[in-house]
Motif scaffolding. Structure first.
Motif, PDB file in Angstrom:
ATOM      1  N   ALA A 592       0.808  -1.212   0.000  1.00 44.19           N
ATOM      2  CA  ALA A 592       0.000   0.000   0.000  1.00 44.19           C
ATOM      3  C   ALA A 592       0.846   1.269   0.000  1.00 44.19           C
ATOM      4  O   ALA A 592       0.493   2.255  -0.650  1.00 44.19           O
ATOM      5  N   LEU A 593       1.953   1.236   0.737  1.00 43.30           N
ATOM      6  CA  LEU A 593       2.718   2.463   0.967  1.00 43.30           C
ATOM      7  C   LEU A 593       4.013   2.521   0.164  1.00 43.30           C
ATOM      8  O   LEU A 593       4.655   3.573   0.096  1.00 43.30           O
ATOM      9  N   GLY A 594       4.400   1.401  -0.432  1.00 46.16           N
ATOM     10  CA  GLY A 594       5.700   1.353  -1.067  1.00 46.16           C
ATOM     11  C   GLY A 594       6.773   1.034  -0.032  1.00 46.16           C
ATOM     12  O   GLY A 594       6.486   0.777   1.137  1.00 46.16           O
ATOM     13  N   SER A 595       8.015   0.994  -0.463  1.00 50.98           N
ATOM     14  CA  SER A 595       9.156   0.744   0.403  1.00 50.98           C
ATOM     15  C   SER A 595       9.198  -0.725   0.829  1.00 50.98           C
ATOM     16  O   SER A 595       8.636  -1.595   0.168  1.00 50.98           O
ATOM     17  N   GLY A 596       9.881  -1.003   1.939  1.00 50.35           N
ATOM     18  CA  GLY A 596      10.069  -2.380   2.355  1.00 50.35           C
ATOM     19  C   GLY A 596      10.441  -2.474   3.818  1.00 50.35           C
ATOM     20  O   GLY A 596      10.472  -1.466   4.549  1.00 50.35           O
ATOM     21  N   PRO A 597      10.743  -3.664   4.299  1.00 48.28           N
ATOM     22  CA  PRO A 597      11.018  -3.888   5.725  1.00 48.28           C
ATOM     23  C   PRO A 597      12.148  -3.009   6.246  1.00 48.28           C
ATOM     24  O   PRO A 597      13.212  -2.902   5.638  1.00 48.28           O
ATOM     25  N   GLY A 598      11.882  -2.368   7.383  1.00 45.28           N
ATOM     26  CA  GLY A 598      12.894  -1.555   8.040  1.00 45.28           C
ATOM     27  C   GLY A 598      13.134  -0.197   7.448  1.00 45.28           C
ATOM     28  O   GLY A 598      13.900   0.603   7.994  1.00 45.28           O
ATOM     29  N   LYS A 599      12.484   0.106   6.324  1.00 48.27           N
ATOM     30  CA  LYS A 599      12.744   1.377   5.648  1.00 48.27           C
ATOM     31  C   LYS A 599      11.759   2.480   6.038  1.00 48.27           C
ATOM     32  O   LYS A 599      12.056   3.661   5.874  1.00 48.27           O
ATOM     33  N   ILE A 600      10.565   2.109   6.488  1.00 48.63           N
ATOM     34  CA  ILE A 600       9.559   3.091   6.881  1.00 48.63           C
ATOM     35  C   ILE A 600       8.853   2.617   8.140  1.00 48.63           C
ATOM     36  O   ILE A 600       8.873   1.433   8.482  1.00 48.63           O
ATOM     37  N   GLU A 601       8.240   3.564   8.833  1.00 52.51           N
ATOM     38  CA  GLU A 601       7.315   3.216   9.918  1.00 52.51           C
ATOM     39  C   GLU A 601       5.937   2.974   9.292  1.00 52.51           C
ATOM     40  O   GLU A 601       5.653   3.461   8.197  1.00 52.51           O
ATOM     41  N   VAL A 602       5.104   2.219   9.975  1.00 50.34           N
ATOM     42  CA  VAL A 602       3.771   1.905   9.476  1.00 50.34           C
ATOM     43  C   VAL A 602       2.770   2.099  10.612  1.00 50.34           C
ATOM     44  O   VAL A 602       2.968   1.607  11.723  1.00 50.34           O
ATOM     45  N   CYS A 603       1.689   2.825  10.321  1.00 47.67           N
ATOM     46  CA  CYS A 603       0.657   3.092  11.312  1.00 47.67           C
ATOM     47  C   CYS A 603      -0.665   2.439  10.899  1.00 47.67           C
ATOM     48  O   CYS A 603      -0.925   2.221   9.723  1.00 47.67           O
ATOM     49  N   HIS A 604      -1.504   2.155  11.878  1.00 42.81           N
ATOM     50  CA  HIS A 604      -2.859   1.651  11.618  1.00 42.81           C
ATOM     51  C   HIS A 604      -3.745   1.979  12.806  1.00 42.81           C
ATOM     52  O   HIS A 604      -3.271   2.250  13.916  1.00 42.81           O
ATOM     53  N   TRP A 605      -5.047   1.962  12.568  1.00 37.20           N
ATOM     54  CA  TRP A 605      -6.017   2.220  13.624  1.00 37.20           C
ATOM     55  C   TRP A 605      -6.253   0.963  14.467  1.00 37.20           C
ATOM     56  O   TRP A 605      -6.090  -0.158  13.976  1.00 37.20           O
ATOM     57  N   ILE A 606      -6.628   1.171  15.698  1.00 43.14           N
ATOM     58  CA  ILE A 606      -7.133   0.084  16.533  1.00 43.14           C
ATOM     59  C   ILE A 606      -8.607  -0.087  16.200  1.00 43.14           C
ATOM     60  O   ILE A 606      -9.402   0.836  16.358  1.00 43.14           O
ATOM     61  N   PHE A 607      -8.974  -1.278  15.706  1.00 43.24           N
ATOM     62  CA  PHE A 607     -10.338  -1.520  15.253  1.00 43.24           C
ATOM     63  C   PHE A 607     -11.294  -1.675  16.437  1.00 43.24           C
ATOM     64  O   PHE A 607     -10.880  -1.877  17.579  1.00 43.24           O
ATOM     65  N   GLU A 608     -12.589  -1.607  16.135  1.00 39.59           N
ATOM     66  CA  GLU A 608     -13.621  -1.790  17.148  1.00 39.59           C
ATOM     67  C   GLU A 608     -13.401  -3.102  17.904  1.00 39.59           C
ATOM     68  O   GLU A 608     -13.235  -4.163  17.300  1.00 39.59           O
ATOM     69  N   ASN A 609     -13.384  -3.008  19.215  1.00 36.45           N
ATOM     70  CA  ASN A 609     -13.237  -4.141  20.133  1.00 36.45           C
ATOM     71  C   ASN A 609     -11.849  -4.756  20.152  1.00 36.45           C
ATOM     72  O   ASN A 609     -11.610  -5.707  20.896  1.00 36.45           O
ATOM     73  N   ASP A 610     -10.909  -4.244  19.346  1.00 32.05           N
ATOM     74  CA  ASP A 610      -9.509  -4.543  19.599  1.00 32.05           C
ATOM     75  C   ASP A 610      -9.041  -3.617  20.724  1.00 32.05           C
ATOM     76  O   ASP A 610      -9.632  -2.554  20.971  1.00 32.05           O
ATOM     77  N   ILE A 611      -7.979  -4.009  21.378  1.00 37.79           N
ATOM     78  CA  ILE A 611      -7.565  -3.308  22.602  1.00 37.79           C
ATOM     79  C   ILE A 611      -6.063  -3.105  22.576  1.00 37.79           C
ATOM     80  O   ILE A 611      -5.313  -3.996  22.151  1.00 37.79           O
ATOM     81  N   THR A 612      -5.614  -1.937  22.998  1.00 34.19           N
ATOM     82  CA  THR A 612      -4.185  -1.716  23.155  1.00 34.19           C
ATOM     83  C   THR A 612      -3.901  -1.203  24.570  1.00 34.19           C
ATOM     84  O   THR A 612      -4.638  -0.364  25.104  1.00 34.19           O
ATOM     85  N   TRP A 613      -2.855  -1.730  25.169  1.00 28.15           N
ATOM     86  CA  TRP A 613      -2.412  -1.347  26.510  1.00 28.15           C
ATOM     87  C   TRP A 613      -1.091  -0.603  26.400  1.00 28.15           C
ATOM     88  O   TRP A 613      -0.244  -0.944  25.567  1.00 28.15           O
ATOM     89  N   ALA A 614      -0.900   0.403  27.249  1.00 22.25           N
ATOM     90  CA  ALA A 614       0.359   1.140  27.276  1.00 22.25           C
ATOM     91  C   ALA A 614       0.609   1.622  28.697  1.00 22.25           C
ATOM     92  O   ALA A 614      -0.296   1.616  29.559  1.00 22.25           O
ATOM     93  N   ILE A 615       1.829   2.044  28.951  1.00 25.92           N
ATOM     94  CA  ILE A 615       2.151   2.623  30.250  1.00 25.92           C
ATOM     95  C   ILE A 615       1.461   3.974  30.366  1.00 25.92           C
ATOM     96  O   ILE A 615       1.452   4.773  29.425  1.00 25.92           O
ATOM     97  N   ALA A 616       0.844   4.232  31.506  1.00 23.66           N
ATOM     98  CA  ALA A 616       0.123   5.487  31.706  1.00 23.66           C
ATOM     99  C   ALA A 616       1.103   6.644  31.749  1.00 23.66           C
ATOM    100  O   ALA A 616       2.242   6.520  32.219  1.00 23.66           O
ATOM    101  N   ASP A 617       0.662   7.820  31.233  1.00 27.64           N
ATOM    102  CA  ASP A 617       1.494   9.026  31.261  1.00 27.64           C
ATOM    103  C   ASP A 617       1.718   9.469  32.706  1.00 27.64           C
ATOM    104  O   ASP A 617       0.832   9.348  33.557  1.00 27.64           O
TER     105      ASP A 617
END
Length: 617
Positions: A592-617
């Motif tokens: 979709a974005l071009g490039s290849g492994p290790g050459k770019i960062e890749v972002c995506h949305w967290i879908f409905e009912n998927d969950i992400t955990w992180a350290i609190a600010d």
């Protein structure tokens, strides 16, 4: 208790038998009672998480809806699995699980001018067999919610016109068979509009359609359109027909990771025109087999418009087209015009045919074509790997599914993919109950017994697939765990990130499949590269999440605006993978974005009912 349909996320795409679930898991149970599963989960959250941030409502609502009395009853029953299996349907209803209904066999027979509106939850033996005189038969909906069922005979030995509108639409984990439709029916036209559209994890079998028909038009509109991750077969269409025109419009269009087999179309047919419009178009990773088209036919005009056009990867084989036929004209327009290479094998075209005028217009990339009758057939185009540049099929790399970090700026207008959760609404089991149920491939026999899953059923396959994925060795640098209770998810997340954690998800699905505008953006932990824990649903009788640690990411909270009114419509969570060096070169993000492994960062949305955990600010 009610019956619902199912869809799920099947790698690499999101991507849908009938299931019993409770009516509303969010409003069931006694959440204020400390002796309910939800009450226990609230106490567990307070014990395990060190900060005073608001409790995540979306996680608490996934707790078991059992009330205190039900919780005590089923906790005792689960200690004796034989006792639990005798109470399965009530358990599934009360605990908001996904279970196949137990169907008693039915030997119902119907004849005459009967016009059914809906029929389901049974096995249908005969409809309209040996009916003579004027009239017609119509069947509007069979197995409307995708039940486990079979249809043995429809319109056999009957001259009546036959119409069948819908069979098992919008079903989930379908296990269906249709043995014969309008067999040996002189002078009757037939129309079958939809078989298994919009189903998830199909296991569907259609044995015979209009075999030995005489002198009437036959039409089959769609078979297994928009299906996901299963197997389907169609054994015979129009075999030994005499003077009947036939049309098959669409088979397996817009499917995802489907295995399909079509054995015979128009075999030994005499006269009449055969027309097959589309097979496997826009499929993703299909496994298609088409064995015979017009083999041994006499004098018809044969047309096959499209086979596996615009599909992505996969393996396909087409065994015989017009073998040993005596035909006037044959046309095959497109075979294997893929956007991304698969393996296509076409074994025989016009072999043994008697002086046919045949034309094959286009044959795609990376293919093998055997037994091509060069003296009597013409090819318009043949593309090999060096003559065609592969394009990205944006149907399978959905616009907005992957994007660059620079897009997360206020005022940016960008597409958003379909982030809707298409799985059935289920709840976690209470931890004490989940811990007593078998959960390994070595004990799959016990699980199938508990959930009344026959060895060859899709429920059994669903259980086996989920357990195999859970037991798969982690990828390089990955820490993973399947969690079948909310408490287990909390334990895994805090073991990776510590007790000062926050859990997030995207608020709703507004903006899906359209353009959105980015509003205010908040980068978590000040934009530092950190790690998170992401959890994705798996297809299982009760709520099961596949959780894994994701190193070297940045997490964003983003207001999502309507691009026209600029009004806020959603609050989304996006995760950007800073290190993609371990990703495969064929990952959809790079397509979709071009490039290849290790050459770019890749972002995506967290879908409905998927969950992400992180350290609190």
């Amino acid at each position: 208790m009610k019956i619902v349909t199912l869809c799920y996320v099947a790698r690499p795409l999101q991507k849908c038998r009938q299931v019993v679930v409770a009516g509303n898991g969010d409003n069931s149970g006694e959440s204020g009672n400390p002796f309910t599963p939800k009450g226990y989960l609230i106490r567990y959250w307070k014990k395990k998480v060190s900060n005073d941030l608001p409790k995540p409502w979306f996680l608490l609502n996934k707790a078991s809806p059992l009330n205190a009395a039900q919780y005590a009853t089923y906790t005792k029953l689960v200690a004796d699995q034989n006792a639990l299996t005798t109470q399965l349907q009530s358990f599934c209803s009360s605990a908001n699980l996904m279970c196949a209904p137990d169907l008693a066999p039915s030997l119902e027979k119907h004849s005459g001018d009967v016009h059914f509106s809906t029929y389901g939850d049974k096995n249908f033996t005969n409809y309209g067999t040996k009916v003579f005189g004027e009239g017609f038969n119509s069947f509007k909906n069979y197995s409307e919610d995708g039940s486990v069922s079979s249809f043995r005979r429809y319109g056999r030995d009957s001259p009546h016109d036959q119409k069948f509108a819908n069979y098992a639409p919008d079903g989930n984990v379908i296990d269906q068979s249709f043995n014969s439709y309008s067999t040996n029916s002189p002078g009757s036209s037939g129309e079958f509009k939809n078989y298994g559209p919009n189903v998830n994890v199909p296991n569907m079998r259609f044995t015979s359609y209009s075999d030995r028909g005489v002198g009437a038009d036959q039409e089959f509109t769609t078979y297994s359109q928009n299906a996901n991750a299963g197997d389907q077969s169609f054994k015979s269409y129009g075999k030994n027909g005499n003077g009947a025109d036939s049309k098959f419009t669409s088979y397996g269009t817009d499917t995802n990771v489907i295995g399909s087999t079509f054995t015979n179309y128009g075999q030994n047919a005499n006269g009449g025109n055969q027309n097959f419009t589309s097979y496997g178009t826009n499929g993703n990773v299909p496994q298609n087999k088409f064995k015979n088209y017009g083999v041994g036919g006499n004098g018809p005009i044969e047309t096959f418009t499209s086979y596996r056009e615009q599909s992505n990867v996969g393996d396909d084989s087409f065994s015989n087209y017009l073998k040993d036929a005596n035909v006037g004209e044959a046309k095959f327009t497109n075979y294997g015009q893929s956007f991304n290479e698969g393996t296509d094998v076409f074994t025989s075209y016009g072999k043994g045919a008697n002086d046919p005028h045949v034309n094959f217009k286009t044959y795609g990339v990376n293919n093998t074509f055997k037994d091509y009758v060069k003296d009597t057939a013409t090819f318009s185009n043949y593309h090999n790997k060096s003559s065609q540049v592969l394009a990205v099929n944006d149907r399978w790399v959905e616009p907005g599914k992957f994007f660059r970090e620079k897009m997360l700026k206020s005022g940016t207008v960008m597409p958003m993919p379909d982030i809707k959760d298409k799985m059935p609404k289920r709840s976690f089991l209470p931890r004490v109950i989940a811990a007593k149920l078998p959960f390994s491939t070595s004990k799959i026999g016990e699980l199938k017994k508990i959930f009344h899953a026959a060895d060859d059923s899709q429920v059994a396959k669903m259980i086996g697939d989920a357990l195999s994925e859970c037991e798969r060795a982690p990828s390089a640098g990955e820490t993973k765990r399947c969690v079948n209770s909310a408490e287990d998810m909390i334990d895994f997340a805090t073991s990776v990130l510590g007790r000062n954690v926050v859990v997030r998800t995207t608020n709703n699905t507004k903006g899906s499949k359209g353009n959105i505008m980015i509003g205010s953006v908040n980068v978590i932990n000040g934009g530092k590269v950190t790690k998170s824990v992401s959890c994705h649903q798996s297809l299982f009788p009760y709520l099961l999440y596949y959780c894994h640690s994701v190193p070297k990411v940045r997490v964003y909270q983003v207001d999502i605006l309507d691009p026209n009114s600029k009004a806020k419509i959603n609050h989304g969570v996006a995760i950007c993978h800073v290190d993609t060096s371990m990703w495969g070169a064929s990952h959809g993000a790079f397509l979709a974005l071009g490039s290849g492994p290790g050459k770019i960062e890749v972002c995506h949305w967290i879908f409905e009912n998927d969950i992400t955990w992180a350290i609190a600010d």
